[in-house]
Motif scaffolding. Structure first.
Motif, PDB file in Angstrom:
ATOM      1  N   ARG A 131       0.881  -1.138   0.055  1.00 52.52           N
ATOM      2  CA  ARG A 131      -0.055   0.015   0.028  1.00 52.52           C
ATOM      3  C   ARG A 131       0.915   1.281   0.020  1.00 52.52           C
ATOM      4  O   ARG A 131       0.572   2.237  -0.808  1.00 52.52           O
ATOM      5  N   LEU A 132       1.745   1.052   0.909  1.00 51.96           N
ATOM      6  CA  LEU A 132       2.683   2.440   0.987  1.00 51.96           C
ATOM      7  C   LEU A 132       3.288   2.567  -0.352  1.00 51.96           C
ATOM      8  O   LEU A 132       3.452   3.802  -1.088  1.00 51.96           O
ATOM      9  N   HIS A 133       3.933   1.683  -0.992  1.00 53.34           N
ATOM     10  CA  HIS A 133       4.686   1.647  -2.234  1.00 53.34           C
ATOM     11  C   HIS A 133       3.658   2.202  -3.326  1.00 53.34           C
ATOM     12  O   HIS A 133       4.080   3.147  -4.128  1.00 53.34           O
ATOM     13  N   ASP A 134       2.197   1.481  -3.333  1.00 55.32           N
ATOM     14  CA  ASP A 134       1.557   2.059  -4.468  1.00 55.32           C
ATOM     15  C   ASP A 134       0.985   3.607  -4.126  1.00 55.32           C
ATOM     16  O   ASP A 134       0.873   4.468  -5.122  1.00 55.32           O
ATOM     17  N   GLU A 135       0.779   3.860  -2.971  1.00 57.43           N
ATOM     18  CA  GLU A 135       0.575   5.406  -2.802  1.00 57.43           C
ATOM     19  C   GLU A 135       1.626   6.376  -3.121  1.00 57.43           C
ATOM     20  O   GLU A 135       1.410   7.445  -3.627  1.00 57.43           O
ATOM     21  N   TRP A 136       2.875   5.828  -2.740  1.00 55.04           N
ATOM     22  CA  TRP A 136       4.192   6.667  -3.071  1.00 55.04           C
ATOM     23  C   TRP A 136       4.177   6.965  -4.628  1.00 55.04           C
ATOM     24  O   TRP A 136       4.326   8.081  -5.029  1.00 55.04           O
ATOM     25  N   MET A 137       3.994   5.709  -5.276  1.00 56.63           N
ATOM     26  CA  MET A 137       4.143   5.828  -6.788  1.00 56.63           C
ATOM     27  C   MET A 137       3.148   6.830  -7.378  1.00 56.63           C
ATOM     28  O   MET A 137       3.236   7.349  -8.384  1.00 56.63           O
ATOM     29  N   ALA A 138       1.827   6.559  -6.808  1.00 53.79           N
ATOM     30  CA  ALA A 138       0.719   7.363  -7.180  1.00 53.79           C
ATOM     31  C   ALA A 138       0.976   9.031  -7.037  1.00 53.79           C
ATOM     32  O   ALA A 138       0.630   9.709  -7.779  1.00 53.79           O
ATOM     33  N   ALA A 139       1.697   9.184  -6.047  1.00 49.61           N
ATOM     34  CA  ALA A 139       2.021  10.591  -5.622  1.00 49.61           C
ATOM     35  C   ALA A 139       3.264  11.242  -6.398  1.00 49.61           C
ATOM     36  O   ALA A 139       3.398  12.359  -6.456  1.00 49.61           O
ATOM     37  N   HIS A 140       3.960  10.240  -6.974  1.00 48.41           N
ATOM     38  CA  HIS A 140       5.268  10.583  -7.629  1.00 48.41           C
ATOM     39  C   HIS A 140       5.115   9.926  -9.087  1.00 48.41           C
ATOM     40  O   HIS A 140       6.138   9.398  -9.372  1.00 48.41           O
ATOM     41  N   PRO A 141       4.350  10.298  -9.868  1.00 47.89           N
ATOM     42  CA  PRO A 141       4.324   9.875 -11.448  1.00 47.89           C
ATOM     43  C   PRO A 141       5.461   9.811 -12.127  1.00 47.89           C
ATOM     44  O   PRO A 141       6.179  10.887 -12.122  1.00 47.89           O
ATOM     45  N   GLY A 142       5.772   8.962 -12.627  1.00 40.90           N
ATOM     46  CA  GLY A 142       6.886   8.851 -13.582  1.00 40.90           C
ATOM     47  C   GLY A 142       8.397   8.655 -12.946  1.00 40.90           C
ATOM     48  O   GLY A 142       9.587   8.450 -13.271  1.00 40.90           O
ATOM     49  N   ALA A 143       8.264   8.608 -11.432  1.00 34.75           N
ATOM     50  CA  ALA A 143       9.317   8.399 -10.566  1.00 34.75           C
ATOM     51  C   ALA A 143       9.870   6.978 -10.744  1.00 34.75           C
ATOM     52  O   ALA A 143       9.373   6.082 -10.708  1.00 34.75           O
ATOM     53  N   ASP A 144      11.244   6.819 -10.360  1.00 34.10           N
ATOM     54  CA  ASP A 144      11.840   5.575 -10.425  1.00 34.10           C
ATOM     55  C   ASP A 144      11.649   4.928  -9.083  1.00 34.10           C
ATOM     56  O   ASP A 144      11.537   5.515  -8.118  1.00 34.10           O
ATOM     57  N   ASP A 145      11.570   3.598  -9.050  1.00 31.57           N
ATOM     58  CA  ASP A 145      11.249   3.001  -7.809  1.00 31.57           C
ATOM     59  C   ASP A 145      12.284   3.261  -6.770  1.00 31.57           C
ATOM     60  O   ASP A 145      11.822   3.212  -5.537  1.00 31.57           O
ATOM     61  N   ASP A 146      13.495   3.201  -7.186  1.00 25.37           N
ATOM     62  CA  ASP A 146      14.597   3.577  -6.112  1.00 25.37           C
ATOM     63  C   ASP A 146      14.576   4.861  -5.718  1.00 25.37           C
ATOM     64  O   ASP A 146      14.814   5.322  -4.532  1.00 25.37           O
ATOM     65  N   ALA A 147      13.887   5.793  -6.390  1.00 25.63           N
ATOM     66  CA  ALA A 147      13.702   7.134  -5.699  1.00 25.63           C
ATOM     67  C   ALA A 147      12.650   7.509  -4.401  1.00 25.63           C
ATOM     68  O   ALA A 147      13.290   8.044  -3.465  1.00 25.63           O
ATOM     69  N   MET A 148      12.134   6.204  -4.328  1.00 25.84           N
ATOM     70  CA  MET A 148      11.490   6.450  -2.820  1.00 25.84           C
ATOM     71  C   MET A 148      12.353   6.221  -1.620  1.00 25.84           C
ATOM     72  O   MET A 148      12.170   6.619  -0.501  1.00 25.84           O
ATOM     73  N   LEU A 149      13.396   5.662  -2.073  1.00 29.15           N
ATOM     74  CA  LEU A 149      14.257   5.469  -0.882  1.00 29.15           C
ATOM     75  C   LEU A 149      15.137   6.494  -0.654  1.00 29.15           C
ATOM     76  O   LEU A 149      15.753   6.739   0.626  1.00 29.15           O
ATOM     77  N   ASP A 150      15.068   7.631  -1.397  1.00 25.72           N
ATOM     78  CA  ASP A 150      15.673   8.534  -1.032  1.00 25.72           C
ATOM     79  C   ASP A 150      14.556   9.749  -0.466  1.00 25.72           C
ATOM     80  O   ASP A 150      14.921  10.757  -0.057  1.00 25.72           O
ATOM     81  N   ASP A 151      13.260   9.446  -0.115  1.00 23.55           N
ATOM     82  CA  ASP A 151      12.347  10.223   0.578  1.00 23.55           C
ATOM     83  C   ASP A 151      12.209   9.894   1.725  1.00 23.55           C
ATOM     84  O   ASP A 151      12.139   8.840   2.235  1.00 23.55           O
ATOM     85  N   PRO A 152      12.658  10.798   2.694  1.00 27.76           N
ATOM     86  CA  PRO A 152      12.754  10.488   4.159  1.00 27.76           C
ATOM     87  C   PRO A 152      11.430  10.142   4.719  1.00 27.76           C
ATOM     88  O   PRO A 152      11.328   9.470   5.412  1.00 27.76           O
ATOM     89  N   GLU A 153      10.314  10.766   4.284  1.00 24.54           N
ATOM     90  CA  GLU A 153       9.029  10.289   4.736  1.00 24.54           C
ATOM     91  C   GLU A 153       8.643   8.872   4.368  1.00 24.54           C
ATOM     92  O   GLU A 153       8.230   8.087   5.147  1.00 24.54           O
ATOM     93  N   PHE A 154       9.013   8.313   3.326  1.00 26.80           N
ATOM     94  CA  PHE A 154       8.953   7.078   2.774  1.00 26.80           C
ATOM     95  C   PHE A 154       9.819   6.064   3.769  1.00 26.80           C
ATOM     96  O   PHE A 154       9.238   5.059   4.329  1.00 26.80           O
ATOM     97  N   VAL A 155      10.970   6.463   4.119  1.00 28.39           N
ATOM     98  CA  VAL A 155      11.847   5.443   4.860  1.00 28.39           C
ATOM     99  C   VAL A 155      11.350   5.778   6.184  1.00 28.39           C
ATOM    100  O   VAL A 155      11.256   4.476   6.914  1.00 28.39           O
ATOM    101  N   ARG A 156      10.904   6.527   6.755  1.00 35.14           N
ATOM    102  CA  ARG A 156       9.888   6.728   8.157  1.00 35.14           C
ATOM    103  C   ARG A 156       9.023   5.850   8.309  1.00 35.14           C
ATOM    104  O   ARG A 156       8.850   5.164   9.079  1.00 35.14           O
TER     105      ARG A 156
END
Length: 65
Positions: free
Chosen positions: A24-49
């Motif tokens: 769910r977290l992954h899907d929500e992050w990807m929906a909020a960041h269209p076109g972003a690479d999957d690895d980019a979420m690991l650079d997002d402090p809110e995602f990591v938290r």
């Protein structure tokens, strides 16, 4: 059927719940960041938290100060 035959085991409910929460977290992050690479979420402090909370760690685990 031979009694020694291994039967597939179902994952523990906690494992299933963690996987669902991550999905769910992954899907929500990807929906909020269209076109972003999957690895980019690991650079997002809110995602990591959020991942740290799902994993039961300190929310700031692994983040630079």
């Amino acid at each position: 059927m031979d009694d020694r035959t291994r039967r597939p085991q179902r994952p523990h409910p906690h494992v299933v719940a963690r996987e669902q929460a991550y999905s769910r977290l992954h899907d929500e992050w990807m929906a909020a960041h269209p076109g972003a690479d999957d690895d980019a979420m690991l650079d997002d402090p809110e995602f990591v938290r959020a991942m740290n909370v799902i994993d039961g760690r300190d929310p700031n685990h692994g983040l630079c100060a």
